[in-house]
Scaffold this motif. Structure first.
Motif, PDB file in Angstrom:
ATOM      1  N   VAL A 173       0.917  -1.137  -0.012  1.00  0.00           N
ATOM      2  CA  VAL A 173       0.031   0.097   0.148  1.00  0.00           C
ATOM      3  C   VAL A 173       1.085   1.335  -0.013  1.00  0.00           C
ATOM      4  O   VAL A 173       0.632   2.210  -0.713  1.00  0.00           O
ATOM      5  CB  VAL A 173      -1.052   0.065   1.153  1.00  0.00           C
ATOM      6  CG1 VAL A 173      -1.955   1.434   1.193  1.00  0.00           C
ATOM      7  CG2 VAL A 173      -2.003  -1.270   1.251  1.00  0.00           C
ATOM      8  N   PHE A 174       2.030   1.316   0.796  1.00  0.00           N
ATOM      9  CA  PHE A 174       2.951   2.346   0.666  1.00  0.00           C
ATOM     10  C   PHE A 174       3.460   2.759  -0.500  1.00  0.00           C
ATOM     11  O   PHE A 174       3.869   3.890  -0.751  1.00  0.00           O
ATOM     12  CB  PHE A 174       3.774   2.296   1.820  1.00  0.00           C
ATOM     13  CG  PHE A 174       3.178   2.439   3.138  1.00  0.00           C
ATOM     14  CD1 PHE A 174       2.295   3.141   3.598  1.00  0.00           C
ATOM     15  CD2 PHE A 174       4.132   1.723   4.501  1.00  0.00           C
ATOM     16  CE1 PHE A 174       1.551   3.203   4.873  1.00  0.00           C
ATOM     17  CE2 PHE A 174       3.690   2.046   5.729  1.00  0.00           C
ATOM     18  CZ  PHE A 174       2.525   2.564   5.940  1.00  0.00           C
ATOM     19  N   ASP A 175       3.623   1.573  -1.296  1.00  0.00           N
ATOM     20  CA  ASP A 175       4.088   1.763  -2.650  1.00  0.00           C
ATOM     21  C   ASP A 175       3.569   2.914  -3.457  1.00  0.00           C
ATOM     22  O   ASP A 175       3.962   3.479  -4.256  1.00  0.00           O
ATOM     23  CB  ASP A 175       4.402   0.678  -3.412  1.00  0.00           C
ATOM     24  CG  ASP A 175       5.673  -0.186  -2.855  1.00  0.00           C
ATOM     25  OD1 ASP A 175       6.454   0.585  -1.931  1.00  0.00           O
ATOM     26  OD2 ASP A 175       6.034  -1.292  -3.056  1.00  0.00           O
ATOM     27  N   TYR A 176       2.050   2.826  -3.409  1.00  0.00           N
ATOM     28  CA  TYR A 176       1.358   3.634  -4.007  1.00  0.00           C
ATOM     29  C   TYR A 176       0.494   4.392  -3.349  1.00  0.00           C
ATOM     30  O   TYR A 176      -0.931   4.568  -3.687  1.00  0.00           O
ATOM     31  CB  TYR A 176       0.505   2.810  -5.410  1.00  0.00           C
ATOM     32  CG  TYR A 176      -0.099   1.477  -4.595  1.00  0.00           C
ATOM     33  CD1 TYR A 176       0.566   0.295  -5.030  1.00  0.00           C
ATOM     34  CD2 TYR A 176      -1.244   1.735  -4.241  1.00  0.00           C
ATOM     35  CE1 TYR A 176      -0.068  -0.807  -4.835  1.00  0.00           C
ATOM     36  CE2 TYR A 176      -1.802   0.526  -3.544  1.00  0.00           C
ATOM     37  CZ  TYR A 176      -1.202  -0.982  -3.918  1.00  0.00           C
ATOM     38  OH  TYR A 176      -1.797  -1.868  -3.543  1.00  0.00           O
ATOM     39  N   LEU A 177       0.870   4.951  -2.197  1.00  0.00           N
ATOM     40  CA  LEU A 177      -0.260   5.492  -1.220  1.00  0.00           C
ATOM     41  C   LEU A 177      -0.964   6.925  -1.915  1.00  0.00           C
ATOM     42  O   LEU A 177      -2.133   7.197  -1.716  1.00  0.00           O
ATOM     43  CB  LEU A 177       0.511   5.828   0.218  1.00  0.00           C
ATOM     44  CG  LEU A 177      -0.181   6.293   1.255  1.00  0.00           C
ATOM     45  CD1 LEU A 177      -1.471   5.289   1.645  1.00  0.00           C
ATOM     46  CD2 LEU A 177       0.365   6.703   2.154  1.00  0.00           C
ATOM     47  N   ARG A 188     -10.600   2.044  -6.590  1.00  0.00           N
ATOM     48  CA  ARG A 188      -9.923   1.681  -5.230  1.00  0.00           C
ATOM     49  C   ARG A 188     -10.148   0.278  -4.699  1.00  0.00           C
ATOM     50  O   ARG A 188      -9.312  -0.511  -4.525  1.00  0.00           O
ATOM     51  CB  ARG A 188     -10.071   2.534  -4.133  1.00  0.00           C
ATOM     52  CG  ARG A 188      -9.193   2.128  -2.860  1.00  0.00           C
ATOM     53  CD  ARG A 188      -9.570   3.313  -1.829  1.00  0.00           C
ATOM     54  NE  ARG A 188      -9.363   4.523  -2.142  1.00  0.00           N
ATOM     55  CZ  ARG A 188     -10.160   5.604  -2.090  1.00  0.00           C
ATOM     56  NH1 ARG A 188     -11.578   5.316  -1.513  1.00  0.00           N
ATOM     57  NH2 ARG A 188      -9.977   6.836  -2.406  1.00  0.00           N
ATOM     58  N   ALA A 189     -11.439  -0.134  -4.857  1.00  0.00           N
ATOM     59  CA  ALA A 189     -12.036  -1.540  -4.735  1.00  0.00           C
ATOM     60  C   ALA A 189     -11.406  -2.524  -5.539  1.00  0.00           C
ATOM     61  O   ALA A 189     -10.809  -3.619  -5.065  1.00  0.00           O
ATOM     62  CB  ALA A 189     -13.396  -1.638  -4.574  1.00  0.00           C
ATOM     63  N   ALA A 193      -8.827  -5.450  -4.817  1.00  0.00           N
ATOM     64  CA  ALA A 193      -9.104  -7.006  -5.238  1.00  0.00           C
ATOM     65  C   ALA A 193      -7.926  -7.568  -5.797  1.00  0.00           C
ATOM     66  O   ALA A 193      -7.562  -8.697  -5.462  1.00  0.00           O
ATOM     67  CB  ALA A 193     -10.550  -6.801  -6.177  1.00  0.00           C
ATOM     68  N   ASP A 194      -7.170  -6.653  -6.726  1.00  0.00           N
ATOM     69  CA  ASP A 194      -6.080  -7.363  -7.370  1.00  0.00           C
ATOM     70  C   ASP A 194      -5.018  -7.764  -6.193  1.00  0.00           C
ATOM     71  O   ASP A 194      -4.251  -8.686  -6.349  1.00  0.00           O
ATOM     72  CB  ASP A 194      -5.696  -6.390  -8.243  1.00  0.00           C
ATOM     73  CG  ASP A 194      -6.354  -6.119  -9.433  1.00  0.00           C
ATOM     74  OD1 ASP A 194      -7.222  -7.141  -9.863  1.00  0.00           O
ATOM     75  OD2 ASP A 194      -6.119  -5.310 -10.082  1.00  0.00           O
ATOM     76  N   GLU A 195      -4.719  -6.964  -5.346  1.00  0.00           N
ATOM     77  CA  GLU A 195      -3.805  -7.273  -4.152  1.00  0.00           C
ATOM     78  C   GLU A 195      -3.994  -8.199  -3.477  1.00  0.00           C
ATOM     79  O   GLU A 195      -3.320  -9.166  -2.982  1.00  0.00           O
ATOM     80  CB  GLU A 195      -3.637  -5.819  -3.419  1.00  0.00           C
ATOM     81  CG  GLU A 195      -3.067  -4.654  -4.046  1.00  0.00           C
ATOM     82  CD  GLU A 195      -1.794  -4.760  -4.854  1.00  0.00           C
ATOM     83  OE1 GLU A 195      -0.989  -5.660  -4.567  1.00  0.00           O
ATOM     84  OE2 GLU A 195      -1.708  -4.005  -5.808  1.00  0.00           O
ATOM     85  N   ILE A 196      -5.408  -8.305  -2.914  1.00  0.00           N
ATOM     86  CA  ILE A 196      -5.830  -9.504  -2.160  1.00  0.00           C
ATOM     87  C   ILE A 196      -5.586 -10.715  -2.978  1.00  0.00           C
ATOM     88  O   ILE A 196      -5.160 -11.751  -2.404  1.00  0.00           O
ATOM     89  CB  ILE A 196      -7.424  -9.311  -1.674  1.00  0.00           C
ATOM     90  CG1 ILE A 196      -7.307  -8.005  -0.817  1.00  0.00           C
ATOM     91  CG2 ILE A 196      -7.920 -10.412  -1.373  1.00  0.00           C
ATOM     92  CD1 ILE A 196      -9.174  -8.007  -0.641  1.00  0.00           C
ATOM     93  N   PHE A 211      -7.347  -6.616   6.225  1.00  0.00           N
ATOM     94  CA  PHE A 211      -6.541  -5.383   6.043  1.00  0.00           C
ATOM     95  C   PHE A 211      -6.636  -4.604   4.981  1.00  0.00           C
ATOM     96  O   PHE A 211      -6.950  -3.303   5.262  1.00  0.00           O
ATOM     97  CB  PHE A 211      -4.937  -5.859   6.006  1.00  0.00           C
ATOM     98  CG  PHE A 211      -4.085  -4.573   5.740  1.00  0.00           C
ATOM     99  CD1 PHE A 211      -3.594  -4.075   6.822  1.00  0.00           C
ATOM    100  CD2 PHE A 211      -3.500  -4.305   4.498  1.00  0.00           C
ATOM    101  CE1 PHE A 211      -2.817  -2.700   6.665  1.00  0.00           C
ATOM    102  CE2 PHE A 211      -2.715  -3.224   4.304  1.00  0.00           C
ATOM    103  CZ  PHE A 211      -2.322  -2.567   5.356  1.00  0.00           C
ATOM    104  N   PHE A 212      -6.992  -5.164   3.762  1.00  0.00           N
ATOM    105  CA  PHE A 212      -7.082  -4.358   2.667  1.00  0.00           C
ATOM    106  C   PHE A 212      -8.710  -3.908   2.458  1.00  0.00           C
ATOM    107  O   PHE A 212      -8.826  -2.831   2.346  1.00  0.00           O
ATOM    108  CB  PHE A 212      -7.095  -5.150   1.207  1.00  0.00           C
ATOM    109  CG  PHE A 212      -5.513  -5.085   0.816  1.00  0.00           C
ATOM    110  CD1 PHE A 212      -4.837  -4.059   0.528  1.00  0.00           C
ATOM    111  CD2 PHE A 212      -4.812  -6.393   0.874  1.00  0.00           C
ATOM    112  CE1 PHE A 212      -3.613  -4.061   0.001  1.00  0.00           C
ATOM    113  CE2 PHE A 212      -3.498  -6.335   0.625  1.00  0.00           C
ATOM    114  CZ  PHE A 212      -2.916  -5.168   0.029  1.00  0.00           C
ATOM    115  N   ILE A 213      -9.588  -4.741   3.143  1.00  0.00           N
ATOM    116  CA  ILE A 213     -10.963  -4.053   2.958  1.00  0.00           C
ATOM    117  C   ILE A 213     -11.494  -3.356   4.275  1.00  0.00           C
ATOM    118  O   ILE A 213     -12.386  -2.365   3.930  1.00  0.00           O
ATOM    119  CB  ILE A 213     -12.079  -5.531   3.017  1.00  0.00           C
ATOM    120  CG1 ILE A 213     -11.542  -6.181   1.583  1.00  0.00           C
ATOM    121  CG2 ILE A 213     -13.336  -5.184   3.124  1.00  0.00           C
ATOM    122  CD1 ILE A 213     -12.408  -7.774   1.543  1.00  0.00           C
TER     123      ILE A 213
END
Length: 215
Positions: A173-177, A188-189, A193-196, A211-213
Motif C-alpha cells: 500500500v505504501f508503494d502507491y499511497l 480503489r476497490a 481486489a487485485d492485491e488481495i 487489512f485491505f477491505i
C-alpha cells in the motif's frame, strides 16, 4: 479462520456408523476416503490450509479433527459436520483444544467455519492478533472469545506470522499511497481486489483480506 463450503459426506461414514465402528478401528484406506473431501474443503489454489488457523498444511499432513472431541460425545464420531482438517501443531488448533493445556469450553460455542461466517465474529489486526469484533451481541461475543481461547488463535507463533504477512500488505500500500487517494471508490476497490488476489495462496489469508477491505 475463513468461511468454508462443505462438500457432501463421504459414503464411508454411513458404513462406519452402520457397523458400529469406533475411530480407533477405522482403517487407513477409510481415513483417506474421509480426508479426501475434507481436503477439497480446505484447498485454496493448489495448497491446503488448516480450517482453524489458516496455516499451510503439507500434503499427507495435518489430521482429521473432531470439533466436538470424541471423548466428549462419541455419538458425533462419524457425523460429517463435526469433522474438519486441522494442522498438526500442539500449540494451537485441534491438538491444543483437546489437550491438558487447553481451556474448558463448550463445543456448541465454537465457531463452525462451514456454517458460520467467521468474519462476522473475528477481527484480525495488522498486529497479528485476533479479537472479537466490536459491537457484537453478548452471545456472539462469547462465541468469538470461546473460539479464540479454545483454539489458542493468539498463540505467539501465529501472531508473529500474521503480523509478518500484514507488514507485506502494508508495504504494498505504501508503494502507491499517493495515487490511491486520487482513485474513485470503485477503482480503489478493484485495486485492492487485485492485491488481495496476490496473497490468495498465502497462509493466514484472512488477515490480509481484512487489512485491505477494512484497514
Amino acid at each position: 479462520m475463513r468461511k468454508l463450503q462443505r462438500p457432501g459426506a463421504p459414503a464411508v461414514l454411513e458404513e462406519l456408523t452402520r457397523r458400529g465402528a469406533t475411530w480407533s478401528g477405522v482403517t487407513r484406506t477409510e481415513k483417506k476416503l474421509i480426508r479426501r473431501p475434507l481436503e477439497a474443503m480446505s484447498m485454496r489454489g493448489k495448497s491446503l490450509f488448516c480450517n482453524y488457523c489458516e496455516s499451510k498444511v503439507q500434503p499427507a499432513r495435518g489430521h482429521i479433527e473432531h470439533l466436538t472431541a470424541r471423548a466428549s460425545d462419541p455419538a458425533l464420531e462419524f457425523v460429517w459436520g463435526n469433522l474438519f482438517l486441522s494442522c498438526d501443531s500442539n500449540a494451537h488448533c485441534g491438538h491444543f483444544k483437546d489437550s491438558s493445556r487447553g481451556v474448558a469450553y463448550s463445543p456448541d460455542l465454537v465457531i463452525h467455519p462451514d456454517v458460520d461466517d467467521p468474519d462476522n465474529f473475528l477481527q484480525f489486526f495488522s498486529s497479528g492478533e485476533v479479537q472479537p469484533r466490536q459491537g457484537l451481541d453478548p452471545g456472539s461475543q462469547t462465541r468469538a472469545l470461546t473460539t479464540i481461547q479454545a483454539l489458542n488463535l493468539n498463540d505467539p507463533d501465529l501472531v508473529q506470522a500474521r503480523a509478518g504477512l500484514a507488514r507485506q500488505a502494508r508495504a504494498m500500500v505504501f508503494d502507491y499511497l499517493d495515487s490511491i487517494e486520487a482513485l474513485t471508490p470503485t477503482d480503489r476497490a478493484e485495486l485492492f481486489a487485485d492485491e488481495i488476489a496476490a496473497f490468495a495462496g498465502s497462509p493466514f489469508f484472512t488477515t490480509v483480506r481484512q487489512f485491505f477491505i477494512e484497514g
